[in-house]
Design a protein around this motif. Sequence first.
Motif, PDB file in Angstrom:
ATOM      1  N   PRO A  99       0.798  -1.238   0.000  1.00 43.70           N
ATOM      2  CA  PRO A  99       0.000   0.000   0.000  1.00 43.70           C
ATOM      3  C   PRO A  99       0.825   1.280   0.000  1.00 43.70           C
ATOM      4  CG  PRO A  99      -0.959  -1.598   1.500  1.00 43.70           C
ATOM      5  CD  PRO A  99       0.361  -2.164   1.061  1.00 43.70           C
ATOM      6  N   ALA A 100       2.046   1.218   0.543  1.00 43.83           N
ATOM      7  CA  ALA A 100       2.898   2.411   0.561  1.00 43.83           C
ATOM      8  C   ALA A 100       3.560   2.678  -0.780  1.00 43.83           C
ATOM      9  CB  ALA A 100       3.961   2.282   1.645  1.00 43.83           C
ATOM     10  N   GLY A 101       3.515   1.683  -1.686  1.00 43.62           N
ATOM     11  CA  GLY A 101       4.098   1.862  -3.007  1.00 43.62           C
ATOM     12  C   GLY A 101       5.417   1.148  -3.212  1.00 43.62           C
ATOM     13  N   ALA A 102       5.924   0.453  -2.184  1.00 46.76           N
ATOM     14  CA  ALA A 102       7.172  -0.295  -2.343  1.00 46.76           C
ATOM     15  C   ALA A 102       6.932  -1.522  -3.213  1.00 46.76           C
ATOM     16  CB  ALA A 102       7.709  -0.722  -0.985  1.00 46.76           C
ATOM     17  N   VAL A 103       7.825  -1.772  -4.167  1.00 47.59           N
ATOM     18  CA  VAL A 103       7.660  -2.896  -5.091  1.00 47.59           C
ATOM     19  C   VAL A 103       7.932  -4.203  -4.359  1.00 47.59           C
ATOM     20  CG1 VAL A 103       8.528  -3.994  -7.188  1.00 47.59           C
ATOM     21  CG2 VAL A 103       8.230  -1.508  -7.110  1.00 47.59           C
ATOM     22  N   LEU A 104       6.966  -5.118  -4.434  1.00 44.12           N
ATOM     23  CA  LEU A 104       7.091  -6.443  -3.832  1.00 44.12           C
ATOM     24  C   LEU A 104       7.529  -7.488  -4.843  1.00 44.12           C
ATOM     25  CD1 LEU A 104       3.823  -6.460  -1.691  1.00 44.12           C
ATOM     26  CD2 LEU A 104       6.138  -5.898  -0.926  1.00 44.12           C
ATOM     27  N   ALA A 105       7.071  -7.337  -6.071  1.00 49.38           N
ATOM     28  CA  ALA A 105       7.396  -8.338  -7.095  1.00 49.38           C
ATOM     29  C   ALA A 105       7.138  -7.746  -8.468  1.00 49.38           C
ATOM     30  CB  ALA A 105       6.558  -9.606  -6.917  1.00 49.38           C
ATOM     31  N   ARG A 106       7.877  -8.256  -9.415  1.00 51.25           N
ATOM     32  CA  ARG A 106       7.638  -7.928 -10.823  1.00 51.25           C
ATOM     33  C   ARG A 106       7.516  -9.276 -11.536  1.00 51.25           C
ATOM     34  NH1 ARG A 106       7.728  -3.693 -14.398  1.00 51.25           N
ATOM     35  NH2 ARG A 106       8.601  -4.101 -16.453  1.00 51.25           N
ATOM     36  N   ILE A 107       6.324  -9.582 -12.011  1.00 51.15           N
ATOM     37  CA  ILE A 107       5.992 -10.927 -12.474  1.00 51.15           C
ATOM     38  C   ILE A 107       5.835 -10.928 -13.997  1.00 51.15           C
ATOM     39  CG2 ILE A 107       4.386 -12.852 -12.242  1.00 51.15           C
ATOM     40  CD1 ILE A 107       3.458 -11.533  -9.592  1.00 51.15           C
ATOM     41  N   PRO A 108       6.744 -11.573 -14.723  1.00 48.68           N
ATOM     42  CA  PRO A 108       6.567 -11.689 -16.176  1.00 48.68           C
ATOM     43  C   PRO A 108       5.272 -12.432 -16.493  1.00 48.68           C
ATOM     44  CG  PRO A 108       8.782 -12.337 -15.518  1.00 48.68           C
ATOM     45  CD  PRO A 108       7.982 -12.223 -14.256  1.00 48.68           C
TER      46      PRO A 108
ATOM     47  N   LEU B 114      -6.411   8.966 -16.747  1.00 47.70           N
ATOM     48  CA  LEU B 114      -5.433   9.990 -16.387  1.00 47.70           C
ATOM     49  C   LEU B 114      -4.269   9.947 -17.367  1.00 47.70           C
ATOM     50  CD1 LEU B 114      -5.280   9.149 -12.576  1.00 47.70           C
ATOM     51  CD2 LEU B 114      -6.363  11.188 -13.560  1.00 47.70           C
ATOM     52  N   PRO B 115      -3.435  11.000 -17.392  1.00 44.67           N
ATOM     53  CA  PRO B 115      -2.192  10.913 -18.165  1.00 44.67           C
ATOM     54  C   PRO B 115      -1.316   9.776 -17.626  1.00 44.67           C
ATOM     55  CG  PRO B 115      -2.663  13.188 -17.573  1.00 44.67           C
ATOM     56  CD  PRO B 115      -3.634  12.344 -16.807  1.00 44.67           C
ATOM     57  N   ARG B 116      -0.684   9.045 -18.524  1.00 44.10           N
ATOM     58  CA  ARG B 116       0.142   7.915 -18.093  1.00 44.10           C
ATOM     59  C   ARG B 116       1.337   8.402 -17.285  1.00 44.10           C
ATOM     60  NH1 ARG B 116       4.540   4.836 -20.041  1.00 44.10           N
ATOM     61  NH2 ARG B 116       4.709   6.142 -21.904  1.00 44.10           N
ATOM     62  N   SER B 117       1.547   7.774 -16.131  1.00 41.21           N
ATOM     63  CA  SER B 117       2.690   8.127 -15.289  1.00 41.21           C
ATOM     64  C   SER B 117       3.988   7.778 -16.003  1.00 41.21           C
ATOM     65  CB  SER B 117       2.630   7.371 -13.966  1.00 41.21           C
ATOM     66  OG  SER B 117       1.474   7.713 -13.233  1.00 41.21           O
ATOM     67  N   PRO B 118       4.999   8.640 -15.953  1.00 45.31           N
ATOM     68  CA  PRO B 118       6.295   8.313 -16.561  1.00 45.31           C
ATOM     69  C   PRO B 118       6.837   7.011 -15.976  1.00 45.31           C
ATOM     70  CG  PRO B 118       6.209  10.621 -15.904  1.00 45.31           C
ATOM     71  CD  PRO B 118       4.987   9.972 -15.327  1.00 45.31           C
ATOM     72  N   GLY B 119       7.277   6.137 -16.845  1.00 48.46           N
ATOM     73  CA  GLY B 119       7.854   4.885 -16.385  1.00 48.46           C
ATOM     74  C   GLY B 119       6.861   3.765 -16.163  1.00 48.46           C
ATOM     75  N   LEU B 120       5.565   4.022 -16.243  1.00 48.66           N
ATOM     76  CA  LEU B 120       4.581   2.949 -16.082  1.00 48.66           C
ATOM     77  C   LEU B 120       4.578   2.110 -17.356  1.00 48.66           C
ATOM     78  CD1 LEU B 120       2.302   1.793 -14.227  1.00 48.66           C
ATOM     79  CD2 LEU B 120       0.703   3.107 -15.638  1.00 48.66           C
ATOM     80  N   ASP B 121       5.172   0.908 -17.267  1.00 47.08           N
ATOM     81  CA  ASP B 121       5.352   0.086 -18.458  1.00 47.08           C
ATOM     82  C   ASP B 121       4.503  -1.179 -18.435  1.00 47.08           C
ATOM     83  OD1 ASP B 121       6.637  -1.268 -16.460  1.00 47.08           O
ATOM     84  OD2 ASP B 121       8.531  -1.515 -17.530  1.00 47.08           O
ATOM     85  N   GLY B 122       3.502  -1.198 -17.561  1.00 51.12           N
ATOM     86  CA  GLY B 122       2.585  -2.330 -17.454  1.00 51.12           C
ATOM     87  C   GLY B 122       1.660  -2.096 -16.284  1.00 51.12           C
ATOM     88  N   VAL B 123       0.792  -3.048 -16.003  1.00 55.30           N
ATOM     89  CA  VAL B 123      -0.117  -2.895 -14.870  1.00 55.30           C
ATOM     90  C   VAL B 123       0.676  -2.864 -13.566  1.00 55.30           C
ATOM     91  CG1 VAL B 123      -1.901  -4.042 -13.506  1.00 55.30           C
ATOM     92  CG2 VAL B 123      -2.140  -3.888 -15.969  1.00 55.30           C
ATOM     93  N   LEU B 124       0.350  -1.901 -12.729  1.00 56.62           N
ATOM     94  CA  LEU B 124       0.889  -1.808 -11.382  1.00 56.62           C
ATOM     95  C   LEU B 124      -0.265  -2.031 -10.414  1.00 56.62           C
ATOM     96  CD1 LEU B 124       3.404   0.700  -9.914  1.00 56.62           C
ATOM     97  CD2 LEU B 124       1.208   0.367  -8.770  1.00 56.62           C
ATOM     98  N   MET B 125      -0.158  -3.055  -9.579  1.00 59.97           N
ATOM     99  CA  MET B 125      -1.207  -3.384  -8.619  1.00 59.97           C
ATOM    100  C   MET B 125      -0.693  -3.161  -7.216  1.00 59.97           C
ATOM    101  SD  MET B 125      -3.400  -6.905  -8.120  1.00 59.97           S
ATOM    102  CE  MET B 125      -1.976  -7.891  -7.583  1.00 59.97           C
ATOM    103  N   SER B 126      -1.438  -2.403  -6.432  1.00 55.51           N
ATOM    104  CA  SER B 126      -1.076  -2.131  -5.045  1.00 55.51           C
ATOM    105  C   SER B 126      -2.131  -2.767  -4.154  1.00 55.51           C
ATOM    106  CB  SER B 126      -1.009  -0.629  -4.794  1.00 55.51           C
ATOM    107  OG  SER B 126      -0.563  -0.353  -3.485  1.00 55.51           O
ATOM    108  N   THR B 127      -1.672  -3.627  -3.249  1.00 51.89           N
ATOM    109  CA  THR B 127      -2.624  -4.334  -2.392  1.00 51.89           C
ATOM    110  C   THR B 127      -1.949  -4.641  -1.074  1.00 51.89           C
ATOM    111  OG1 THR B 127      -4.152  -6.222  -2.291  1.00 51.89           O
ATOM    112  CG2 THR B 127      -1.977  -6.635  -3.243  1.00 51.89           C
ATOM    113  N   GLY B 128      -2.731  -5.021  -0.098  1.00 56.91           N
ATOM    114  CA  GLY B 128      -2.177  -5.329   1.214  1.00 56.91           C
ATOM    115  C   GLY B 128      -3.285  -5.691   2.173  1.00 56.91           C
ATOM    116  N   ASN B 129      -3.238  -5.144   3.387  1.00 51.17           N
ATOM    117  CA  ASN B 129      -4.227  -5.493   4.401  1.00 51.17           C
ATOM    118  C   ASN B 129      -5.354  -4.470   4.483  1.00 51.17           C
ATOM    119  OD1 ASN B 129      -2.864  -3.348   5.474  1.00 51.17           O
ATOM    120  ND2 ASN B 129      -2.206  -4.388   7.353  1.00 51.17           N
ATOM    121  N   LEU B 130      -5.577  -3.726   3.401  1.00 54.68           N
ATOM    122  CA  LEU B 130      -6.603  -2.689   3.412  1.00 54.68           C
ATOM    123  C   LEU B 130      -7.957  -3.202   2.933  1.00 54.68           C
ATOM    124  CD1 LEU B 130      -4.472   0.192   1.836  1.00 54.68           C
ATOM    125  CD2 LEU B 130      -4.978  -0.173   4.239  1.00 54.68           C
ATOM    126  N   LYS B 131      -8.042  -4.508   2.648  1.00 54.72           N
ATOM    127  CA  LYS B 131      -9.258  -5.092   2.079  1.00 54.72           C
ATOM    128  C   LYS B 131      -9.662  -4.359   0.805  1.00 54.72           C
ATOM    129  CE  LYS B 131     -11.210  -7.153   6.230  1.00 54.72           C
ATOM    130  NZ  LYS B 131     -12.400  -7.338   7.083  1.00 54.72           N
TER     131      LYS B 131
END
Length: 377
Positions: free
Chosen positions: A80-89, A186-203
């Motif tokens: 949820p804070a935005g730290a990368v946990l994994a990059r999955i091909p 929205l305008p594409r964020s610089p460097g966004l080169d695929g789906v970015l999913m943010s998840t955690g204990n926030l349900k």
Amino acid sequence: MTPPLRVLVHGGGIGGLTAATALARNGHHVDVAELRDGPEALGVGIIQPSNALHVMREIGVLDACLAAGFAWEALTVCDPAGAVLARIPQPRMGEAPAANGIPRPALARVLAEAAAAAGAALRFGTTIAELAEDARGVDVTLTDGHHTRYDLVVGFDGIGSPLRRRLHGDAYRPEYTGFANWRVTLPRSPGLDGVLMSTGNLKAKALLTPISDELMYLGSVFAEAEDFRPDPQRAHEQLHERLAGFGGPIAEALAQVTDPAAVVYSRISQVAVEGPWHLGRIVLAGDAAHASTPHLAQGAAMAVEDALVLAQALDAAPDVPSALTAWEERRRPRALWVQALSRAVLKQETGTPTTEEEDALLKVGVPGAAHVLVQPY
């Protein structure tokens, strides 16, 4: 089947236009009846996973989809804070990329142009007024006065399918899952080169999905009351409230959401037709037969697979009834598996209790499902 068939496709969405293109390219005479006044599509963007792109290649529009969209090869997972946990091909099917994000209006234009170029007649602003079937055909009168006898009527007419009601009455009504999708372009964020999913204990989870070189969409799923609708004056503020626990790229994207009119809200419902998907010479396909939640990004992919496999079955079988039986036997297990796993993932991500059957499906997981679904359909 040697003689060209006369086919009515009821519904000019993603599945219907794919079916029209595939059937017309195979030499059949195809009419598309679409209630909207034109091919323009509502909504934000859509993910085309590799199996959907494989269908696009088969009907000759892969390059057009890639030109209008944004292809990628890996999924990035963050906390949820935005730290990368994994990059999955992500896996590929054949020569198609792993995935492509594309604006819904752009995909609608690509498919409408392909259907028309293949020879299908696109009839907008009309729907079925009268329908009478016998063993050899279906007499159809449209609301624009057009009357024709068809060899086959195909219902790609969505989760609220009028053709489904004709076949099964009220036996299969859309079921609200208790969750809804919030999305905004929205305008594409610089460097966004695929789906970015943010998840955690926030349900909850939030995603950034590129849909062109210039654009992306921010999407999120939350539990919502069935009668809830965003306030037209403060929809953006309501979205901010729901995503307040997220930081990093999600928070940066959310900061750009300042217009309530830009927020697209849609309840997540599903339909599973347990009875036959075809009766006589009328067949249900796509969301009319098996609408699922979006958690595998496979709803539209299942529809276009339905469309292509139907065209293949009609060419391989000796008659229409045999083709429809073969088509349903081939499509039903795969589409209903996608639906069941999608619903299980939704429940898992939102902390909702799951059944033993859903727990077994969840052992496959989203990454495993991607590998299953690049296998031949």
